[in-house]
Scaffold this active site. Structure first.
Site, short mmCIF file in Angstrom:
data_model
loop_
_atom_site.label_atom_id
_atom_site.label_comp_id
_atom_site.label_asym_id
_atom_site.label_seq_id
_atom_site.Cartn_x
_atom_site.Cartn_y
_atom_site.Cartn_z
N GLU A 129 42.58 40.45 26.84
CA GLU A 129 41.26 41.11 26.86
C GLU A 129 40.88 41.57 28.26
OE1 GLU A 129 40.05 42.21 24.23
OE2 GLU A 129 41.15 40.96 22.80
N HIS A 132 42.49 44.84 29.09
CA HIS A 132 41.73 46.01 28.63
C HIS A 132 40.67 46.42 29.65
CE1 HIS A 132 43.56 46.40 24.75
NE2 HIS A 132 43.08 45.27 24.26
N CYS A 166 53.09 48.13 31.72
CA CYS A 166 51.73 47.65 31.93
C CYS A 166 51.54 47.11 33.35
CB CYS A 166 51.37 46.59 30.88
SG CYS A 166 51.19 47.28 29.21
#
EC number: 3.4.-.-
Length: 189
Positions: A129, A132, A166
């Site tokens: 999370e 994000h 990422c």
């Protein structure tokens, strides 16, 4: 700047403390524990015995002064859902995120509690999370922490590591060093 962990409703302080060092290592930011906030009563869906994740996140965003913090991660024991979904482990928007510990415990599945597995799952979901909030979308690589978990088995499979793609995005956001070294190497699948 730092990441503040905010208990939403009743959360064991030890469950917040277990997230501090792993998140500090991943995101190269100080991680502090902030004042708790209540679960918003309006977010409760009695027929589902769950809380609307968007409403909880909105309440968190209104409750925390951002001048002193870079990111906010709310942590709750409430079972969260989004319309059209049975449940969610967490959600994020801009600089705010929340995770639910509810379905991360083995006892939810009728099994004996496993503190190490619970801690690992909580770290995975917290990293996901917060990822994000640093601009990462869901990843197609099933072992990357940014892969969307629809089940706890997928959370267990992916682990807390970022894939190379990422990691490169995080590096472009100024999160190098330990964030790139977390987990011992690139994740490919």
């Amino acid at each position: 700047m730092n990441i503040v962990l905010v208990p939403i409703g009743a959360v064991d302080p030890a469950e917040l403390r277990m997230l501090v060092n792993p998140l500090r290592a991943v995101f190269s930011r100080d991680v502090v524990i902030g004042e708790g906030v209540p679960l918003p009563k309006a977010a409760r869906n009695d027929p589902r015995s769950q809380h609307d994740a968007e409403m909880v996140l909105e309440s968190l965003a209104l409750s925390v002064e951002m001048e002193r913090h870079d990111r906010v991660l709310g942590v709750t024991n409430a079972d969260l859902y989004l319309p059209g979904m049975n449940f969610v482990f967490g959600i994020a928007r801009e600089r705010w995120a929340i995770i639910s510990l509810h379905r991360l415990r083995e006892s939810f599945y009728g099994l004996p509690d496993d503190p190490d597995l619970f801690r690992r799952r909580a770290v995975v979901e917290a990293v996901h999370e917060l990822g994000h909030t640093f601009g990462l979308a869901h990843c197609k690589r099933s072992r990357c922490v940014m892969f969307f978990s629809n089940t706890v088995a997928e959370t267990d499979r992916k682990g807390p590591e970022f894939c190379m793609r990422c990691r490169l995005h995080l590096a472009s956001e100024g999160l190098g060093g330990r964030a790139l070294a977390w987990g011992g190497g690139p994740v490919e699948s």
